[in-house]
Write a protein that holds these residues in place. Structure first.
Motif, mmCIF file in Angstrom:
data_model
loop_
_atom_site.group_PDB
_atom_site.id
_atom_site.type_symbol
_atom_site.label_atom_id
_atom_site.label_comp_id
_atom_site.label_asym_id
_atom_site.label_seq_id
_atom_site.Cartn_x
_atom_site.Cartn_y
_atom_site.Cartn_z
ATOM 1 N N ARG A 117 4.549 5.304 42.570
ATOM 2 C CA ARG A 117 4.596 5.874 41.023
ATOM 3 C C ARG A 117 5.879 6.576 40.952
ATOM 4 O O ARG A 117 6.825 6.472 40.965
ATOM 5 N N ALA A 118 5.667 7.779 42.347
ATOM 6 C CA ALA A 118 6.068 8.384 42.020
ATOM 7 C C ALA A 118 7.787 7.893 43.382
ATOM 8 O O ALA A 118 8.499 8.625 42.660
ATOM 9 N N ILE A 119 7.481 7.578 44.203
ATOM 10 C CA ILE A 119 8.414 6.339 44.786
ATOM 11 C C ILE A 119 9.054 5.585 44.578
ATOM 12 O O ILE A 119 10.421 6.409 43.598
ATOM 13 N N VAL A 120 8.562 5.488 42.779
ATOM 14 C CA VAL A 120 9.798 3.969 41.820
ATOM 15 C C VAL A 120 10.555 5.594 40.822
ATOM 16 O O VAL A 120 11.817 4.736 40.834
ATOM 17 N N SER A 121 9.749 6.086 40.449
ATOM 18 C CA SER A 121 10.284 7.441 39.725
ATOM 19 C C SER A 121 11.463 7.660 39.726
ATOM 20 O O SER A 121 12.759 8.587 39.747
ATOM 21 N N ASN A 122 11.325 8.883 41.207
ATOM 22 C CA ASN A 122 12.507 9.677 41.968
ATOM 23 C C ASN A 122 13.717 8.796 42.441
ATOM 24 O O ASN A 122 14.369 9.323 42.533
ATOM 25 N N ILE A 123 13.570 7.507 42.273
ATOM 26 C CA ILE A 123 15.034 6.870 42.032
ATOM 27 C C ILE A 123 15.771 6.868 41.920
ATOM 28 O O ILE A 123 16.927 7.561 41.972
ATOM 29 N N ASP A 124 15.156 7.272 40.853
ATOM 30 C CA ASP A 124 16.569 7.258 39.308
ATOM 31 C C ASP A 124 15.472 7.547 37.866
ATOM 32 O O ASP A 124 15.206 6.727 37.366
ATOM 33 N N ALA A 125 15.285 8.479 38.060
ATOM 34 C CA ALA A 125 14.621 9.719 36.962
ATOM 35 C C ALA A 125 14.613 9.028 35.210
ATOM 36 O O ALA A 125 14.045 9.050 34.889
#
Length: 386
Positions: free
Chosen positions: A112-120
């Motif tokens: 979840r951190a990987i996908v959310s950090n791509i574009d908050a």
């Protein structure tokens, strides 16, 4: 930057290996001859182990160990799933379930951190897509399990899914994680304390517990309740898949809606659907009707789950994301574990009506407290950093 497809596929495989037990637990009970109370123990082991993983292992993803954490989690799940095929007692089933739960507790927050950090600024959309895949795995697992059980017996589903998990390792090894941020040494131990002091973050944590509380009950008694109403093992698996279809569709499409109106308004909608459906379940006498209402509840869960995760994204900075998601996940699995422990004895004692009413009331109390804390708070971040 796009989310690696191998991450989505690994999430699907992981949750399928966990979800396979949903449809088979009643058959395992009949085969091994253990009491109803053991159903709650086996289910709770996964939730409590996942709680520990999300609380203590997930923060490693904020310290530059994301890929290692993902690979380690898959390996744990392989051993746990294989152990299910070999288990011949309640304690072995409990330990096997704990291994898979610990692995998922480490894997999910990192993903979840990987996908959310791509574009908050698009966190709701991306987390919704990941939640859809996560739940698709959970509900596909029981169907795979039921089908393979019919052909080759109870061991076959666990052996097949263990092999499938092993096939995920090469794809995860190739993932290029561009934002492996090493956080300052003095903030490592205090990150969770800093996060939980923010009202929106505390609200997201309570919301996670509220949203996931029914799931603990379902893992412990759904198959038993369905079969007591006359459903076959195959129908139990199909019912879980039918639950997953509206969830996956809703979660994958609701993300943009969540990003537009805000996670807390979306959460109110989700809770408003979940509570009455949960209340009603215990009074139903038809497995077909039970499956139909579960599909309605799935819409609420499909909006509420990514809304909960998006609320935590807005309450955390980039180097806090895995820790924050781990805290939400830990609260979710703790709530699920408690529900699993109380659901089985309640079902065996007072009955299904009281069981579902109590769970619905707990969801209402936790949800109201979460919304009161989280609404109208100023987010820490609203757009991604360049």
């Amino acid at each position: 930057m796009r989310v690696p497809r191998s991450l989505y596929l690994a999430m699907f495989s992981f949750t399928a290996s966990i979800g396979v037990i949903f449809g088979l637990i009643a058959s395992l009970q009949d085969d091994l001859g253990f009491a109803n109370s053991a159903l709650g123990l086996i289910a709770a082991a996964s939730f409590f182990a996942s709680f520990l993983g999300q609380l203590f292992l997930a923060p490693l993803a904020d310290r530059g160990k994301t890929k290692t954490l993902l690979l380690f989690s898959i390996i744990l799940a392989v051993f746990g799933t294989l152990w299910f095929a070999l288990a011949s007692s309640v304690w072995e089933l409990t330990m096997a379930r704990a291994l898979t739960g610990l692995g998922f507790g480490a894997f999910a927050p990192a993903a979840r951190a990987i996908v959310s950090n791509i574009d908050a600024s698009r966190a709701g959309e991306r987390l919704g897509r990941l939640a859809a895949i996560e739940t698709s795995g959970f509900v596909t697992g029981p169907v795979i399990g039921a089908a393979l059980n019919e052909i080759w017996g109870l061991d076959a589903p666990f052996i097949f899914l263990s092999a499938f998990l092993i096939c995920m390792l090469p794809g995860l090894i190739k993932i290029n994680i561009s934002a492996e941020n090493e956080i300052p040494q003095d903030s490592r131990l205090s990150a969770a304390k800093v996060i939980v002091k923010r009202k929106e973050a505390a609200g997201a944590i309570l919301l996670g517990a509220a949203m996931f509380f029914p799931a603990g009950m379902y893992e412990a008694i759904w198959a038993r309740f369905m079969e007591d109403l006359g459903a076959s093992t195959l129908f139990v698996g199909i019912s879980l898949t039918m639950y997953g279809i509206p969830f996956a569709f809703t979660a994958s499409t609701a993300g943009k809606f969540i990003d537009r109106i805000g996670p807390w308004r979306a959460a109110i909608f989700g809770i408003s659907v979940i509570i009455p459906m949960t209340f009603i379940y215990g009074f139903l006498t038809s497995p077909w009707l039970l499956m139909g209402l579960a599909m309605v509840e799935a819409i609420g869960q499909g909006v509420g789950a990514p809304a909960c995760q998006a609320a935590m994204v807005k309450a955390t900075r980039e180097h806090e994301r895995a820790t924050g998601q781990g805290m939400v996940g830990a609260a979710s699995t703790l709530g699920g574990g408690i529900a699993a422990l109380i659901a089985a004895p309640l079902y065996a004692g007072p009955g299904p009506e009281e069981t579902f009413i109590i769970v619905a009331c707990v969801v209402a109390v936790l949800g109201a407290a979460a919304i009161r804390l989280g609404r109208d708070q100023t987010p820490i971040v609203s757009v991604a950093r360049p």
